[in-house]
Write a protein that holds these residues in place. Structure first.
Motif, PDB file in Angstrom:
ATOM      1  N   GLU A 180      -5.680  -1.155  10.879  1.00 26.97           N
ATOM      2  CA  GLU A 180      -7.211  -0.741  11.326  1.00 26.97           C
ATOM      3  C   GLU A 180      -7.172   0.763  11.459  1.00 26.97           C
ATOM      4  O   GLU A 180      -7.323   1.443  12.197  1.00 26.97           O
ATOM      5  CB  GLU A 180      -7.434  -1.117  12.787  1.00 26.97           C
ATOM      6  N   ASP A 181      -7.043   1.315  10.145  1.00 29.47           N
ATOM      7  CA  ASP A 181      -7.136   2.603   9.711  1.00 29.47           C
ATOM      8  C   ASP A 181      -8.934   3.221   9.590  1.00 29.47           C
ATOM      9  O   ASP A 181      -9.627   2.109   9.175  1.00 29.47           O
ATOM     10  CB  ASP A 181      -6.113   3.312   8.711  1.00 29.47           C
ATOM     11  N   GLY A 182      -8.737   4.340   9.417  1.00 31.72           N
ATOM     12  CA  GLY A 182     -10.223   4.913   8.840  1.00 31.72           C
ATOM     13  C   GLY A 182     -10.096   5.375   7.490  1.00 31.72           C
ATOM     14  O   GLY A 182      -9.593   6.155   7.078  1.00 31.72           O
ATOM     15  N   PHE A 183     -10.976   4.632   6.694  1.00 34.99           N
ATOM     16  CA  PHE A 183     -10.764   4.931   4.941  1.00 34.99           C
ATOM     17  C   PHE A 183     -12.087   5.329   4.685  1.00 34.99           C
ATOM     18  O   PHE A 183     -12.426   5.412   3.390  1.00 34.99           O
ATOM     19  CB  PHE A 183     -10.358   3.541   4.158  1.00 34.99           C
ATOM     20  N   GLY A 184     -13.034   5.439   5.481  1.00 38.69           N
ATOM     21  CA  GLY A 184     -14.397   6.268   5.195  1.00 38.69           C
ATOM     22  C   GLY A 184     -15.214   5.162   4.775  1.00 38.69           C
ATOM     23  O   GLY A 184     -15.128   3.880   4.732  1.00 38.69           O
ATOM     24  N   SER A 185     -16.502   5.793   4.377  1.00 39.65           N
ATOM     25  CA  SER A 185     -17.760   4.974   4.032  1.00 39.65           C
ATOM     26  C   SER A 185     -17.639   4.848   2.637  1.00 39.65           C
ATOM     27  O   SER A 185     -17.315   5.548   1.931  1.00 39.65           O
ATOM     28  CB  SER A 185     -19.084   5.648   4.502  1.00 39.65           C
ATOM     29  N   TRP A 199       0.890  -1.300  -0.105  1.00 35.45           N
ATOM     30  CA  TRP A 199      -0.091  -0.113   0.187  1.00 35.45           C
ATOM     31  C   TRP A 199       1.036   1.221   0.128  1.00 35.45           C
ATOM     32  O   TRP A 199       0.602   2.083  -0.829  1.00 35.45           O
ATOM     33  CB  TRP A 199      -0.897  -0.033   1.236  1.00 35.45           C
ATOM     34  N   THR A 200       1.802   1.025   0.935  1.00 32.80           N
ATOM     35  CA  THR A 200       2.885   2.540   0.776  1.00 32.80           C
ATOM     36  C   THR A 200       3.446   2.744  -0.555  1.00 32.80           C
ATOM     37  O   THR A 200       3.542   3.812  -1.036  1.00 32.80           O
ATOM     38  CB  THR A 200       3.911   2.278   1.929  1.00 32.80           C
ATOM     39  N   ASN A 201       3.928   1.652  -1.078  1.00 35.73           N
ATOM     40  CA  ASN A 201       4.606   1.834  -2.526  1.00 35.73           C
ATOM     41  C   ASN A 201       3.513   2.291  -3.663  1.00 35.73           C
ATOM     42  O   ASN A 201       3.945   3.064  -4.418  1.00 35.73           O
ATOM     43  CB  ASN A 201       5.191   0.409  -2.887  1.00 35.73           C
ATOM     44  N   TYR A 202       2.345   1.740  -3.444  1.00 34.75           N
ATOM     45  CA  TYR A 202       1.435   2.540  -4.452  1.00 34.75           C
ATOM     46  C   TYR A 202       0.987   3.901  -4.261  1.00 34.75           C
ATOM     47  O   TYR A 202       0.712   4.529  -5.050  1.00 34.75           O
ATOM     48  CB  TYR A 202       0.157   1.490  -4.048  1.00 34.75           C
ATOM     49  N   SER A 217      -1.253   4.738   8.724  1.00 34.86           N
ATOM     50  CA  SER A 217      -0.868   5.261  10.254  1.00 34.86           C
ATOM     51  C   SER A 217       0.275   4.105  10.576  1.00 34.86           C
ATOM     52  O   SER A 217       0.483   3.120  10.080  1.00 34.86           O
ATOM     53  CB  SER A 217      -2.027   4.844  11.213  1.00 34.86           C
ATOM     54  N   PRO A 218       1.268   4.961  11.024  1.00 37.76           N
ATOM     55  CA  PRO A 218       2.578   4.146  11.449  1.00 37.76           C
ATOM     56  C   PRO A 218       2.248   2.864  12.509  1.00 37.76           C
ATOM     57  O   PRO A 218       1.148   2.985  13.226  1.00 37.76           O
ATOM     58  CB  PRO A 218       3.469   4.923  12.212  1.00 37.76           C
ATOM     59  N   GLY A 219       2.948   1.704  12.285  1.00 35.45           N
ATOM     60  CA  GLY A 219       2.507   0.496  12.967  1.00 35.45           C
ATOM     61  C   GLY A 219       2.893  -0.659  12.445  1.00 35.45           C
ATOM     62  O   GLY A 219       3.442  -0.913  11.227  1.00 35.45           O
ATOM     63  N   GLU A 220       2.729  -1.703  12.982  1.00 35.56           N
ATOM     64  CA  GLU A 220       2.852  -3.090  12.418  1.00 35.56           C
ATOM     65  C   GLU A 220       1.565  -3.871  12.543  1.00 35.56           C
ATOM     66  O   GLU A 220       0.544  -3.559  13.385  1.00 35.56           O
ATOM     67  CB  GLU A 220       3.950  -3.853  13.201  1.00 35.56           C
ATOM     68  N   GLY A 221       1.544  -5.138  11.922  1.00 33.67           N
ATOM     69  CA  GLY A 221       0.607  -5.934  12.034  1.00 33.67           C
ATOM     70  C   GLY A 221      -0.708  -5.371  11.325  1.00 33.67           C
ATOM     71  O   GLY A 221      -0.854  -4.505  10.244  1.00 33.67           O
ATOM     72  N   GLU A 222      -2.017  -6.048  11.762  1.00 35.62           N
ATOM     73  CA  GLU A 222      -3.115  -5.779  11.117  1.00 35.62           C
ATOM     74  C   GLU A 222      -3.626  -4.304  11.003  1.00 35.62           C
ATOM     75  O   GLU A 222      -3.401  -3.367  11.846  1.00 35.62           O
ATOM     76  CB  GLU A 222      -4.298  -6.601  11.835  1.00 35.62           C
ATOM     77  N   ARG A 234     -17.802   0.423   6.136  1.00 32.50           N
ATOM     78  CA  ARG A 234     -17.084   1.343   6.857  1.00 32.50           C
ATOM     79  C   ARG A 234     -15.551   0.660   6.426  1.00 32.50           C
ATOM     80  O   ARG A 234     -15.196  -0.335   7.100  1.00 32.50           O
ATOM     81  CB  ARG A 234     -16.896   1.520   8.235  1.00 32.50           C
ATOM     82  N   ARG A 235     -14.833   1.235   5.769  1.00 33.36           N
ATOM     83  CA  ARG A 235     -13.420   0.605   5.135  1.00 33.36           C
ATOM     84  C   ARG A 235     -12.615   0.859   6.338  1.00 33.36           C
ATOM     85  O   ARG A 235     -12.400   1.717   6.848  1.00 33.36           O
ATOM     86  CB  ARG A 235     -13.130   1.476   3.799  1.00 33.36           C
ATOM     87  N   ILE A 236     -11.868  -0.132   6.570  1.00 35.35           N
ATOM     88  CA  ILE A 236     -10.699  -0.298   7.797  1.00 35.35           C
ATOM     89  C   ILE A 236      -9.393  -0.360   6.894  1.00 35.35           C
ATOM     90  O   ILE A 236      -8.319  -0.235   7.766  1.00 35.35           O
ATOM     91  CB  ILE A 236     -11.119  -1.203   8.773  1.00 35.35           C
TER      92      ILE A 236
END
Length: 284
Positions: free
Chosen positions: A111-116, A96-99, A104-109, A133-135
């Motif tokens: 769980e960000d907010g990408f809106g409705s 996703w970052t390369n795209y 949000s910084p972090g590791e693992g699963e 709700r996109r996560i």
């Protein structure tokens, strides 16, 4: 080369097993010809359509590494989907970052907010469109109470390219196609009949379920569109209903559903409910 021509002909008719087999056979022998980057991508894509996620992941890595400029490259996007499905969160975050998607910084699963948005469930079948709700860039939690086999609260993986849009007042929301179920929901679906003397009574019932982290949908709020219209730009809105209505309820058990209904009914004159039934397909 006959092998590649066979793969191209199969792609024209969406015969994905043949596409995957032809391109993978070619790439085993010729991994780095001038046309190989495109074939790695097409082979990974065919396996995505086949829901063969491990193969889509393995081939997708090879496609992404050969994709050139990563920003906006569909090879990185499809790798993000496949890595999500196999649980490789490090690769998913890298993809996703390369795209070019900020995370949000972090590791693992993720769980960000990408809106409705909306997701078309079972796009080759019933094709029911529900609010989500996109996560993350490819996962979304169902907010509606689906009429079909899916359930409120389930987390789905959806494709990246929108296949329609819905306009609500001044806002436009994309419609994505479901790819796979990511996580089941503990909420079952129930059918009931309620009496709401005025529209605000039905709104109060929806609010009561929402306050409990659940959901309610009047059955006659569902609308049906032909495939052409569904994949286009539709203007929609919310209509408050009143009177005797069949409703879909999302709740973990019948007692929870009837408890909310009872508290709602006693809080307003003329409100009533009866005949709560489990909908077919509920978890056992």
């Amino acid at each position: 080369m006959k092998l590649l021509q066979r793969g191209e002909d199969a792609a024209d008719i969406r015969d994905w097993p043949v596409v995957a087999a032809c391109y993978e056979q070619f790439l085993t022998a010729f991994p780095d010809t001038p046309i190989s980057p495109e074939l790695w991508f097409d082979a990974a894509l065919a396996n995505k359509f086949l829901r063969n996620w491990q193969k889509a992941y393995e081939l997708g890595r090879q496609a992404a590494l050969r994709a050139g400029e990563p920003a906006g490259s569909p090879a990185w996007w499809n790798l993000g989907i496949a890595a999500t499905m196999v649980g490789d969160w490090g690769t998913a975050r890298e993809a996703w970052t390369n795209y070019g998607v900020p995370l949000s910084p972090g590791e693992g699963e993720i769980e960000d907010g990408f809106g409705s948005a909306l997701v078309r469930l079972d796009p080759d079948g019933e094709a029911e469109v529900v609010w989500v709700r996109r996560i993350c860039p490819t996962r979304a939690r169902i907010l509606s109470v689906p009429y079909g086999r899916r359930r409120f609260g389930e987390i789905l993986v959806h494709d990246g390219a929108p296949t329609g849009e819905r306009r609500v007042e001044d806002h436009t929301f994309p419609v994505f196609d479901e790819l796979a179920l990511w996580r089941e929901s503990p909420a079952a679906t129930w059918l009931a009949q309620v009496t709401a003397p005025v529209p605000r009574d039905m709104t109060a019932l929806a609010d009561a379920f929402d306050d409990a982290g659940l959901a309610m949908e009047p059955v006659d709020s569902l609308t049906f569109h032909c495939a052409c219209c569904s994949h286009g730009a539709l203007t929609t809105g919310t209509t408050a209903l009143a009177g005797a209505r069949d409703v879909l309820l999302a709740a973990p058990d019948e007692a929870t559903a009837t408890g909310i209904l009872t508290r709602w009914a006693v809080a307003g004159a003329g409100r009533a409910w009866h005949a709560v039934h489990a909908k077919a397909g509920n978890p056992q």
